[in-house]
Write an enzyme that holds these catalytic residues in place. Sequence first.
Site, PDB file in Angstrom:
ATOM      1  N   ASP A  31      20.537 -13.027 -43.575  1.00 41.23           N
ATOM      2  CA  ASP A  31      20.897 -11.734 -42.965  1.00 41.23           C
ATOM      3  C   ASP A  31      20.358 -10.547 -43.762  1.00 41.23           C
ATOM      4  O   ASP A  31      20.467  -9.401 -43.350  1.00 41.23           O
ATOM      5  CB  ASP A  31      22.428 -11.648 -42.863  1.00 41.23           C
ATOM      6  CG  ASP A  31      22.906 -10.463 -42.037  1.00 41.23           C
ATOM      7  OD1 ASP A  31      22.220 -10.088 -41.071  1.00 41.23           O
ATOM      8  OD2 ASP A  31      23.970  -9.902 -42.361  1.00 41.23           O
TER       9      ASP A  31
ATOM     10  N   THR B 164      24.701  -5.539 -36.219  1.00 41.02           N
ATOM     11  CA  THR B 164      24.192  -6.807 -35.711  1.00 41.02           C
ATOM     12  C   THR B 164      25.041  -7.294 -34.545  1.00 41.02           C
ATOM     13  O   THR B 164      26.273  -7.293 -34.607  1.00 41.02           O
ATOM     14  CB  THR B 164      24.180  -7.865 -36.819  1.00 41.02           C
ATOM     15  OG1 THR B 164      23.374  -7.398 -37.902  1.00 41.02           O
ATOM     16  CG2 THR B 164      23.627  -9.185 -36.315  1.00 41.02           C
TER      17      THR B 164
ATOM     18  N   GLN C  48      17.415 -12.104 -34.868  1.00 43.41           N
ATOM     19  CA  GLN C  48      18.565 -11.205 -34.936  1.00 43.41           C
ATOM     20  C   GLN C  48      18.413 -10.088 -33.917  1.00 43.41           C
ATOM     21  O   GLN C  48      17.367  -9.444 -33.831  1.00 43.41           O
ATOM     22  CB  GLN C  48      18.703 -10.616 -36.338  1.00 43.41           C
ATOM     23  CG  GLN C  48      20.010  -9.861 -36.557  1.00 43.41           C
ATOM     24  CD  GLN C  48      20.257  -9.557 -38.023  1.00 43.41           C
ATOM     25  OE1 GLN C  48      19.892  -8.504 -38.510  1.00 43.41           O
ATOM     26  NE2 GLN C  48      20.896 -10.491 -38.735  1.00 43.41           N
TER      27      GLN C  48
END
Length: 292
Positions: free
Chosen positions: A208, A232, A282
Amino acid sequence: MTAASRIDRPGGVGALLELDRLGPLTFRGRAHEGERVRLYGGEVAAQAVAAAARTVPPGRPPNSLGAYFLLPGDSTVPVVYTVGTARDGGAFSTRTVEARQPGGAILLATASFQRPERGLSHQVRPAPVPPPEESPPVERAFADDPRTLAFLSEVTAWLPVEIRFPDGSLDVPSRSGHIAALRFWMRAGHRLPDAPETQAAGVVYLSDLLMLAASVQPHPHRITDGTVWFATIGHSVVLHAPARADDWLLYEIESDWAGAGRCLTRGRLFDRTGRLCGSTTQEAVLRVAEPG
């Protein structure tokens, strides 16, 4: 970010993955000391994988995770993970995970685990880069860019990770020529246990990191400006080969699209031998504050 808001603890990422077992399918991540900050999404995703891994048959390391972030996590409150046993087949096990705090669910995830198998094999290769030992520390690489140095110093003070940039830049597209690209070396700042499921959860933790920075590169904005806001929505990780989260991994990130207040990034994780160990995607909210 002040020292009081640091969400590290002795033992680093490995300690973050040590969950308390409340029941056969229920686990708890521990709260952080210090002032309240938003939980790092990679921590919640990694703990979800770690919780699910403790419910599958032995010899089945994680092979993928798909997670949706629903609410910001509170660093001062424990997170409770409830695992659902979706399937145990001959080769694969599938688990669902819900992460909750008092305000409601903060993450919903599906994790897959696979018994090792042989099969056809191919992979993309990374672009040539200097090894991490020849890539300067952040303090040297960004000595003439105090704004970026302050941002990256904040990240590494907040999270127990190390990062190095072989291209010496966060804001200029890398040599790949992609419209929006970024690459850097990263690793956990402390040694992790050797268990494959723990190392895999550590890789999820790292995955991440800085993913969304590439998405602003084609635009007259920078992640360090203070006007760019990210959140996110969904994060996925496919693990192709065993990797150590406490050894250097090269992260190549590209953003193919942004629009409608959202952006999409994809990444590739290579170990120092050039083996492709994981792929990520993502989706996030991407907003820029209007002047005045």
